[in-house]
Design an enzyme around this catalytic site. Sequence first.
Site, PDB file in Angstrom:
ATOM      1  N   LEU A  35       0.618  -1.125  -0.280  1.00 47.42           N
ATOM      2  CA  LEU A  35      -0.173  -0.126   0.004  1.00 47.42           C
ATOM      3  C   LEU A  35       0.883   1.308   0.085  1.00 47.42           C
ATOM      4  CD1 LEU A  35      -2.620  -1.211   2.644  1.00 47.42           C
ATOM      5  CD2 LEU A  35      -2.818  -1.258   0.300  1.00 47.42           C
ATOM      6  N   ARG A  36       2.414   1.061   0.312  1.00 46.30           N
ATOM      7  CA  ARG A  36       3.190   2.034  -0.031  1.00 46.30           C
ATOM      8  C   ARG A  36       3.169   3.092   1.220  1.00 46.30           C
ATOM      9  NH1 ARG A  36       6.963  -0.748  -2.312  1.00 46.30           N
ATOM     10  NH2 ARG A  36       6.778  -0.900  -4.582  1.00 46.30           N
TER      11      ARG A  36
ATOM     12  N   ASP B 248       1.934  -9.983  -5.318  1.00 41.02           N
ATOM     13  CA  ASP B 248       2.896  -9.487  -4.901  1.00 41.02           C
ATOM     14  C   ASP B 248       2.991  -7.828  -5.606  1.00 41.02           C
ATOM     15  OD1 ASP B 248       5.302  -9.305  -3.484  1.00 41.02           O
ATOM     16  OD2 ASP B 248       6.638 -10.275  -5.104  1.00 41.02           O
TER      17      ASP B 248
END
Lengths: 426, 318
Positions: A64-65, A306
């Site tokens: 989700l950074r 991924d």
Amino acid sequence: MKIRIKDGRVIDPASGLDGVQDVFIAAGRIVALGQGPADFHANLEIDARGLVVCPGLVDLSVRLREPGLEYMATLESEMRASAAGGVTSLACPPDTDPPLDEPGLVEMLKFRAKNSPGPRVYPVGALTWKLKGERLTEMGELHEAGCVAFSQTDAPMVDTTVLLRSMEYAYTLGFPLWLRPQDYYLSREGVVHDGVVSARYGLPAIPVPAETVALQTILLLVRETGARVHLCRLSSRAGVEMVRQAKADGLPITCDVGIHHVHLSEMDTADFNANCHMIPPLRSQRDRDALRQALKDGVIDAICSDHAPVDDDAKEKPFQESEPGATGVELLLPLVLKWASETGMPLAQALAKVTARPAGILGVEGGVLAVDGPADLCVFDPQAHWTVSPGTLLSLGKNSPYLGMELQGKVRYAIIDGHLDFRDGH
Amino acid sequence: MSANLQLTPDGRLRHLLTLEGLPARILTQILDTAESFIPVGERELKKVPLLRGKAVFNLFFENSTRTRTTFEIAAKRLSADVINLNIATSATNKGETLLDTVANLSAMQADMFVVRHASSGAPHLIARHVAPHISVVNAGDGRCAHPTQGLLDMFTIRHYKGGFHNLRVAIVGDVLHSRVARSQIHALTTLGCPEVRVVAPKTLLPRDVDSMGVHVHHKMETGIKDCDVVIMLRLQNERMQGALLPSAGEYYKYWGLTPDKLKRAKPDAIVMHPGPMNRGVEIDSDVADGKHSVILPQVTFGIAVRMAVMSMVAGSGA
């Protein structure tokens, strides 16, 4: 909110259910299948004729950074993209900035996720402080904050003693470790498989022993400690054979593969396409075929996206300087369908790899479609064709090896906890 | 791979990025064109006006003296304006991206970029992003390709051996890290050389090097036996001791080209080296300066070959 999904082909891999019928949802649960309760008045009816209704997808690796990497993508954007991919539960790895190594960070992430529409978010905690591979994190505290497992993600674990101690400690508290087998020294300079493409283009290589040597160490320590280990992102035929043997020996392990590794090989990196720069590297066709076989016979338990959204600036570089990773959460379902159709895998069995099996590995509700179970569903059109492009992807990461290509299978609706969180075209 | 990127729709050379995938027709055309430029270098007035008014930017992201100089001479003999940029010490050190650097230089009305870069594929990336009138010539990228060096080597072989069809060629040394070797292998196999050998310890060979159509030898004695051409590769200083090789001395003992070892090759064999040489490491001085050596002619031919390449890519847009 009461929802009736009408006339769809309902598939539940866990129970073997496969047939056209209605699904009735109320208060976040599935209240009936087939015949609805007498007093059921739907607020929303979904016409699912020609569509497949299945459990929402459970993705074991979606970045989700956040926190810290918002220049690549944001929690909101990737939650939205995940819902658009039919994903209703996701595990997010700890490779954020800072890494998820403190309970406060995990609590904040859980809070933010809970207040954004989209899937249920299950953080995976950092196994070591700052992911440096030196000092254990407070696994107990992190677990209480919401972490379901502990991992180094792609960060190296150079010191084998720390690995051994982390297994012993995790075993003590009953937590699973998610480990991607990759030897630091054998992989540190590499960007592609040690094969034909590396030979031709002189790109620094990551040989298969980078995976197998690390895998051997992990498996020996699992034997020693009894720790529960989930092996992430297998990439090689030799690795698959080691896992096959270890499972036959009764070791408490599970494993997954990234969806791109099910389809692509080193040949796809041959034109320096940085969107095919991935960790672990795409390997030979023989390796890819072995991954497919292992999925079929159950050695590999689950498929994940991924998902790694990367900004254009970090990809528009010479291959070996580019940031690894591919955006993938919106491609997971169509690429699973593609794999199923190419290998003759029955649809229900294929879907099990992205629903019931990963939910079992996560140890959470979901991944099944059952009366009284959570109303986490994915409704997709198995016939619809669409073209992957920056415009059709909701993720802020447009870094897909499939850009410009047509895929079959499109998510039409995603229902999460009884809410319609995604509706195609709206 | 990059054949489409390198050629115009009607099959002319647009960029020169790698020799892989280029048809034999184009390679031969470059060699023939280079042949026609040889007399230019021998004249009193060493200039032709083919690139008059064109701006050639030498973009060297990695240090180089020899290659940059020969490109500069070649461009000047074609009457181009040459601008040398040593980027290793400027823009990218200030954080500018490769594509931003290129965009800025394009805005200065560049017509051609001659690019050297430490990363494989960097010239490909630039070629994908430049305006249609700009050509890119690869002057060496990472370990991937050094196409003008490969071409000048082919020119040299053709000059001394008349062709490729009956030759046995050995490439000796650090193939793993060598862009030169990769370009030579692609060129030799495309031009019809029936036997290309690589000779090196396993630590200096790519794992799947045989997939490039070469025969693998580990010993010099068998590796250069009966060869018409022996190409020695440079061994970088930093690779002379460590995990790849124990020492320069041991390397010289087993893989250095000495007069004695050279006797295994054909009596009329030629010896080549892309330079700069490490005398006493990969090659003995008696061989480097001996009658089999064509190492200095290689350098001279390099100018004509680079003139050929630059004139062809510059002409492709016309």
